[in-house]
Design a protein around this motif. Structure first.
Motif, PDB file in Angstrom:
ATOM      1  N   VAL A   1      -5.504   2.416   5.849  1.00 28.81           N
ATOM      2  CA  VAL A   1      -5.153   3.602   5.077  1.00 28.81           C
ATOM      3  C   VAL A   1      -5.585   3.469   3.328  1.00 28.81           C
ATOM      4  CG1 VAL A   1      -3.325   4.581   6.540  1.00 28.81           C
ATOM      5  CG2 VAL A   1      -2.577   2.878   4.534  1.00 28.81           C
ATOM      6  N   ARG A   2      -6.206   2.306   3.417  1.00 29.44           N
ATOM      7  CA  ARG A   2      -6.627   1.784   1.922  1.00 29.44           C
ATOM      8  C   ARG A   2      -5.626   2.277   0.812  1.00 29.44           C
ATOM      9  NH1 ARG A   2     -12.176   3.860  -0.910  1.00 29.44           N
ATOM     10  NH2 ARG A   2     -13.059   1.898  -1.771  1.00 29.44           N
ATOM     11  N   LEU A   3      -4.359   1.746   0.780  1.00 31.97           N
ATOM     12  CA  LEU A   3      -3.544   1.855  -0.335  1.00 31.97           C
ATOM     13  C   LEU A   3      -3.218   3.526  -0.312  1.00 31.97           C
ATOM     14  CD1 LEU A   3      -4.603  -0.720  -2.765  1.00 31.97           C
ATOM     15  CD2 LEU A   3      -2.952  -0.966  -0.877  1.00 31.97           C
ATOM     16  N   PHE A   4      -3.287   4.293   0.634  1.00 26.26           N
ATOM     17  CA  PHE A   4      -3.182   5.762   0.506  1.00 26.26           C
ATOM     18  C   PHE A   4      -3.953   6.295  -1.024  1.00 26.26           C
ATOM     19  CE2 PHE A   4       0.843   4.508   2.899  1.00 26.26           C
ATOM     20  CZ  PHE A   4       0.411   5.038   4.111  1.00 26.26           C
ATOM     21  N   ASN A   5      -5.217   5.734  -1.167  1.00 22.49           N
ATOM     22  CA  ASN A   5      -6.034   6.243  -1.919  1.00 22.49           C
ATOM     23  C   ASN A   5      -5.361   6.084  -3.317  1.00 22.49           C
ATOM     24  OD1 ASN A   5      -8.531   7.250  -2.445  1.00 22.49           O
ATOM     25  ND2 ASN A   5      -7.451   9.444  -3.057  1.00 22.49           N
ATOM     26  N   LEU A   6      -4.704   5.163  -3.759  1.00 24.83           N
ATOM     27  CA  LEU A   6      -3.927   4.599  -4.825  1.00 24.83           C
ATOM     28  C   LEU A   6      -4.766   4.866  -5.989  1.00 24.83           C
ATOM     29  CD1 LEU A   6      -1.529   3.667  -6.266  1.00 24.83           C
ATOM     30  CD2 LEU A   6      -2.115   1.253  -5.967  1.00 24.83           C
ATOM     31  N   PHE A   7      -5.914   4.432  -6.157  1.00 25.45           N
ATOM     32  CA  PHE A   7      -6.850   4.562  -7.311  1.00 25.45           C
ATOM     33  C   PHE A   7      -7.953   5.561  -7.411  1.00 25.45           C
ATOM     34  CE2 PHE A   7      -5.658   0.122  -7.096  1.00 25.45           C
ATOM     35  CZ  PHE A   7      -5.037  -0.144  -8.496  1.00 25.45           C
ATOM     36  N   ASP A   8      -7.795   6.763  -6.482  1.00 23.36           N
ATOM     37  CA  ASP A   8      -8.505   7.967  -6.335  1.00 23.36           C
ATOM     38  C   ASP A   8      -9.913   7.450  -5.866  1.00 23.36           C
ATOM     39  OD1 ASP A   8      -6.374   9.553  -6.914  1.00 23.36           O
ATOM     40  OD2 ASP A   8      -6.469   9.086  -9.068  1.00 23.36           O
ATOM     41  N   TRP A   9     -10.185   6.573  -5.067  1.00 27.19           N
ATOM     42  CA  TRP A   9     -11.265   6.341  -4.561  1.00 27.19           C
ATOM     43  C   TRP A   9     -12.131   7.419  -4.108  1.00 27.19           C
ATOM     44  CZ3 TRP A   9      -7.727   2.745  -2.831  1.00 27.19           C
ATOM     45  CH2 TRP A   9      -7.729   1.519  -3.432  1.00 27.19           C
ATOM     46  N   ILE A  10     -11.391   8.575  -3.253  1.00 22.57           N
ATOM     47  CA  ILE A  10     -11.829   9.717  -2.830  1.00 22.57           C
ATOM     48  C   ILE A  10     -11.219  10.654  -3.537  1.00 22.57           C
ATOM     49  CG2 ILE A  10     -11.556  11.276  -0.927  1.00 22.57           C
ATOM     50  CD1 ILE A  10     -11.177   8.578   0.820  1.00 22.57           C
ATOM     51  N   ASP A  11     -11.971  11.696  -4.154  1.00 21.65           N
ATOM     52  CA  ASP A  11     -11.612  12.724  -5.103  1.00 21.65           C
ATOM     53  C   ASP A  11     -10.903  13.847  -4.280  1.00 21.65           C
ATOM     54  OD1 ASP A  11     -11.285  14.403  -7.103  1.00 21.65           O
ATOM     55  OD2 ASP A  11     -13.430  14.937  -7.506  1.00 21.65           O
ATOM     56  N   ASP A  12      -9.866  13.999  -3.774  1.00 22.79           N
ATOM     57  CA  ASP A  12      -9.101  14.808  -3.177  1.00 22.79           C
ATOM     58  C   ASP A  12      -7.856  14.814  -3.648  1.00 22.79           C
ATOM     59  OD1 ASP A  12      -8.145  16.648  -1.025  1.00 22.79           O
ATOM     60  OD2 ASP A  12      -8.734  15.599   0.526  1.00 22.79           O
ATOM     61  N   PRO A  13      -7.278  15.901  -4.463  1.00 17.70           N
ATOM     62  CA  PRO A  13      -5.772  16.012  -4.831  1.00 17.70           C
ATOM     63  C   PRO A  13      -4.975  16.312  -3.451  1.00 17.70           C
ATOM     64  CG  PRO A  13      -6.961  18.019  -5.516  1.00 17.70           C
ATOM     65  CD  PRO A  13      -8.103  16.948  -4.945  1.00 17.70           C
ATOM     66  N   ASN A  14      -5.433  16.530  -2.426  1.00 17.43           N
ATOM     67  CA  ASN A  14      -4.329  17.081  -1.373  1.00 17.43           C
ATOM     68  C   ASN A  14      -4.385  15.955  -0.306  1.00 17.43           C
ATOM     69  OD1 ASN A  14      -3.765  19.501  -2.370  1.00 17.43           O
ATOM     70  ND2 ASN A  14      -5.462  20.438  -1.644  1.00 17.43           N
ATOM     71  N   LEU A  15      -4.961  14.698  -0.594  1.00 17.25           N
ATOM     72  CA  LEU A  15      -5.441  13.883   0.502  1.00 17.25           C
ATOM     73  C   LEU A  15      -4.194  13.177   0.852  1.00 17.25           C
ATOM     74  CD1 LEU A  15      -8.155  10.674   0.197  1.00 17.25           C
ATOM     75  CD2 LEU A  15      -5.518  10.182   0.826  1.00 17.25           C
ATOM     76  N   LYS A  16      -3.024  12.872   0.194  1.00 14.19           N
ATOM     77  CA  LYS A  16      -1.838  12.429   0.828  1.00 14.19           C
ATOM     78  C   LYS A  16      -1.219  13.427   1.579  1.00 14.19           C
ATOM     79  CE  LYS A  16      -0.923   9.026  -2.848  1.00 14.19           C
ATOM     80  NZ  LYS A  16      -0.144   8.476  -3.711  1.00 14.19           N
ATOM     81  N   GLU A  17      -1.189  14.650   1.314  1.00 10.18           N
ATOM     82  CA  GLU A  17      -0.640  15.633   2.122  1.00 10.18           C
ATOM     83  C   GLU A  17      -1.369  15.825   3.480  1.00 10.18           C
ATOM     84  OE1 GLU A  17      -0.016  20.636   2.027  1.00 10.18           O
ATOM     85  OE2 GLU A  17      -0.495  19.663   0.239  1.00 10.18           O
ATOM     86  N   ASN A  18      -2.665  15.879   3.286  1.00 11.54           N
ATOM     87  CA  ASN A  18      -3.533  16.144   4.254  1.00 11.54           C
ATOM     88  C   ASN A  18      -3.413  14.849   5.566  1.00 11.54           C
ATOM     89  OD1 ASN A  18      -4.504  18.350   3.719  1.00 11.54           O
ATOM     90  ND2 ASN A  18      -6.458  17.364   2.541  1.00 11.54           N
ATOM     91  N   MET A  19      -3.322  13.530   4.933  1.00 12.44           N
ATOM     92  CA  MET A  19      -3.083  12.405   5.934  1.00 12.44           C
ATOM     93  C   MET A  19      -1.598  12.596   6.471  1.00 12.44           C
ATOM     94  SD  MET A  19      -3.197   8.447   4.621  1.00 12.44           S
ATOM     95  CE  MET A  19      -4.851   8.201   4.627  1.00 12.44           C
TER      96      MET A  19
END
Length: 340
Positions: free
Chosen positions: A107-125
């Motif tokens: 899960v790559r730290l749940f995108n902790l450092f915003d590697w993926i530009d998606d504000p809804n990423l955690k909700e989508n995951m």
């Protein structure tokens, strides 16, 4: 089928080199990185070598040239390699109540450092996990995050390390855990954890394995001169360390008397010594029920499958899926298995 022109001779020279490299790669599952690190690095290129030999075969076939026999022979010798690259299988019609679903996800730290530009990423995951609702969820590079909803799992085993950013491996399950622990690899944050779960009358050992990473940036537009010079050295060192980790893991695993599932990020391909040693006589869920290339890592140049689910022969593999969701630099995979 006349003589080759100058350009065709050049093409055949390249064909010969790539065919030889593929032929050489067939011995890689049996070559220890600690002894022949320079050869073990070749395992990363096997998908590329297979695809190019197929393209050369087609090229000479269209030209009606006997040179097609070179790639044809090499591909035939390693037909198991070729067949494992791309799978055509289908799920079996089995009542899901009989299956145990196992998902593996780095899960790559749940995108902790915003590697993926998606504000809804955690909700989508969170929605993705809840929608698929695996019975067992193994995560690598996990860190506790209140925005990730995992409330459907009453049981869990988590091992974290690090001072600034606590992270590690996690096993979440719908089944009771009667025993759990960790296999600590020396001089690294990587490790393997395990949980003994109870489903009905069966006790099942679930391992979540995360081997050393070579830390190759898959999205770099080009490697700098320094990276190009050091890439081979870095990957060789990583594979040697992975061998030591695999040996330590197998000492623990070989003492287990329970039915066993191994799920994890191997950071190595199915053409490597590391994979071959860990797999042993176990079954690879992708090879039995997967479809397509089974790509699990976001590497732009060719399909890479490094996230693996293995089960022993007490299980029947009924389904396998790789999910094309971009919430990490890895793609989640899920297998459905049934105790025989």
């Amino acid at each position: 089928m006349g003589k080759l022109k100058l350009f065709e001779k050049f093409i055949f020279l390249i064909n010969s080199l790539i065919a030889f490299a593929l032929l050489l790669s067939y011995i890689l599952p049996y070559v220890e990185p600690k002894k022949f690190a320079f050869l073990s690095v070749l395992s990363l290129a096997v998908p590329f070598l297979i695809i190019f030999n197929i393209l050369f075969l087609i090229y000479w076939l269209l030209k009606v040239k006997k040179q097609l026999l070179l790639s044809l022979l090499v591909l035939a010798i390693g037909y198991n390699y070729v067949l494992s690259l791309y799978k055509f299988t289908s799920s079996k019609n089995v009542d899901d109540s009989e299956n145990i679903s196992v998902m593996n996800y780095n899960v790559r730290l749940f995108n902790l450092f915003d590697w993926i530009d998606d504000p809804n990423l955690k909700e989508n995951m969170s929605s993705f996990i809840l929608e698929n609702s695996p019975d067992i969820l193994c995560m690598q590079e996990f860190r506790p995050d209140e925005e990730i909803d995992l409330e459907i799992y009453p049981y869990k085993h988590i091992e974290l390390s690090g001072k600034k950013i606590r992270n590690g491996q996690a096993i979440y399950t719908k089944f009771p855990i009667i025993n759990s622990g960790s296999i600590e690899f020396p001089n690294t944050s990587n490790n393997a954890i395990f949980a003994d779960i109870v489903k009905g009358i069966d006790t099942i050992r679930v391992y979540n394995l995360h081997l050393e990473s070579s830390r190759i940036d898959p999205n770099a537009e080009e490697f700098s001169k320094e990276n190009s010079q050091n890439l081979f050295k870095r990957v060789s060192w990583t594979f040697k360390k992975q061998q030591s980790q695999a040996e330590q893991f197998l000492v623990h695993k070989n003492k287990c008397l329970y039915k066993t599932i191994i799920s994890g990020d191997f950071n190595n391909t199915a053409y490597s010594y590391i994979y071959n040693e860990i797999k042993g006589d176990m079954q690879d869920a992708f090879e039995h029920a997967g479809n397509g290339f089974g790509r699990t890592f976001d590497f732009k140049f060719f399909p890479v499958r490094i996230d693996i689910i293995l089960v022993d022969d007490t299980f029947e593999i009924n389904a396998f899926k790789t999910f094309d969701v971009k919430y990490s630099d890895h793609y989640p995979v899920m297998a459905k298995v049934k105790v025989k």
